[in-house]
Enzyme design. Structure first.
Site, short mmCIF file in Angstrom:
data_model
loop_
_atom_site.label_atom_id
_atom_site.label_comp_id
_atom_site.label_asym_id
_atom_site.label_seq_id
_atom_site.Cartn_x
_atom_site.Cartn_y
_atom_site.Cartn_z
CE1 TYR A 132 26.16 67.66 67.81
CE2 TYR A 132 25.08 69.79 67.91
CZ TYR A 132 25.98 68.94 67.32
OH TYR A 132 26.71 69.37 66.25
CE LYS A 200 16.40 52.27 62.21
NZ LYS A 200 16.09 51.71 60.88
CG ASP A 246 16.12 52.78 57.54
OD1 ASP A 246 15.24 53.40 58.14
OD2 ASP A 246 16.13 51.54 57.47
CG ASP A 270 25.28 66.04 61.96
OD1 ASP A 270 25.53 66.88 61.08
OD2 ASP A 270 26.12 65.68 62.79
#
Length: 379
Positions: A132, A200, A246, A270
């Site tokens: 963003y 991540k 994930d 998101d």
């Protein structure tokens, strides 16, 4: 008590969902609250562009900068108006750093998962950094070539060829910590048992990995007496843990009941919030709020849906649920609960907008306005 609520109608289906949702919010307040809302419209989007020549007039930003509560419908970004995204522009200008999305199942909706009723969690998504930040340059542009040359020549990024598009993923301890702090305060206030940091960090060790580390450090520094970690559980304390992004997607499908509050970086949050919404009925039933330290800006999480705009086919459920979130925020939980119960009763009865009719066995499709009337009657 009286409260001014600034509102933006939105583009596309925005006017339709407002006409269906706002009477429900007002009626719920009349039935069970001492609160009265004074609605003040602000121009933004296509309507503002036509009236003022700007999709985001200064008067709108000025009013919102002094407000503490606002609501909006979906906003598009007019072609050639010079703003990449009106939503992002609002979040950056008003420092709306926390995107908060509660996701829960409504009885009667058919779901792609076997146990959607186990989904009951809140996603806290950092709203100002990561993708963003909007720092990216087109492939072959002078800016991209200059950035890539610096990365190759000064920082040793030898794998870059020189013709790539390039972007920067900034993440600061300040922004990450304030997002996690807000998520922690929510979990503690509501007596929830866990908070999961989603990242991540196994690959992006100095951005995503730092988000995770800063989250644990904040909990240990500011909430030591109230929290514990997954490796050292303590009865009665809020458990802080983390999951690789994930793996978290698998968790919310297989074991959603194990997670009550998620704190995530921008892009991961998101993805996860939209995926969770799909498990419980779609974005038409997904409310959200973007918050700074002074302003709570509630908004429908779906888009403008220009293909059905003006055709009485939109689902006003997201905006109704935003209204319920707002009433909770303003100290009217009884009225908020009435809206959620009326919406669930309406869905279970089977006369719903066409997006929900496709997911409710034996349902009868109805229009946006009629569905608003049905929910209002079920208050």
């Amino acid at each position: 008590m009286r409260k001014t609520v600034y509102w933006i109608e939105g583009d596309g289906v925005g006017p339709e969902i407002w006409r269906a949702a706002r009477p429900v919010i007002d009626a719920a307040l009349r039935l069970e609250s001492g609160l009265t809302l004074d609605w003040t419209e602000l121009p933004a989007g296509e309507k503002a562009l036509a009236e003022t020549g700007s999709p985001l007039p200064e008067e709108t930003l000025r009013a919102l900068s002094q407000a503490d509560v606002a609501m909006k419908g979906p906003l598009g970004t007019p072609v050639g108006a010079g703003i990449r995204s009106l939503n992002v522009a609002l979040r950056q200008a008003l420092d709306l750093y926390a995107c908060i999305r509660p996701i829960r199942y409504f009885r009667g909706v058919e779901s792609p998962v076997r146990h959607p009723e186990r989904v009951d969690m809140v996603v806290f998504r950092e709203n100002t950094e990561d993708v963003y930040a909007g720092i990216e340059y087109a492939a072959g542009s002078p800016e991209a070539r200059k950035l890539i040359a610096f990365l190759r020549e000064e920082l040793g990024a030898a794998s870059l060829r020189g013709d790539e598009a390039a972007g920067v993923k900034p993440m600061s301890e300040y922004a990450c910590a304030r997002l996690v702090r807000r998520a922690l305060l929510h979990a503690l206030k509501h007596g929830l048992e866990s908070l999961t940091l989603v990242h991540k960090g196994n690959i992006m060790k100095y951005t995503e990995g730092a988000f995770c580390r800063w989250g644990y450090e904040l909990a240990a520094r500011e909430f030591a007496g109230q929290t514990c970690t997954e490796g050292s559980p303590e009865p009665g304390k809020l458990m802080i843990r983390d999951r690789i992004a994930d793996a978290m997607f698998q968790e919310v499908l297989l074991h959603p009941e194990r997670h009550r509050v998620l704190a995530a970086t921008n892009l991961n949050g998101d993805y996860l919030s939209d995926a969770l919404a799909a498990q419980v009925g779609g974005l038409g039933l997904a409310p959200g709020v973007n918050m700074s330290d002074s302003l709570a800006f509630f908004e429908a999480t779906h888009g403008t849906a220009p293909d059905i705009a003006g055709r009485d086919r939109a689902n006003p459920g997201s905006l109704m649920l935003c209204g319920a979130m707002m009433l909770d925020h303003l100290g009217a939980p009884g009225a908020a609960g009435r809206i959620r119960a009326a919406l669930e009763k309406s869905i279970a009865a089977g006369t719903v907008t066409e997006d929900l009719a496709a997911q409710v066995p034996g349902a009868k499709p109805t229009g946006c306005a009629a569905f608003g009337d049905i929910v209002g009657a079920n208050l």
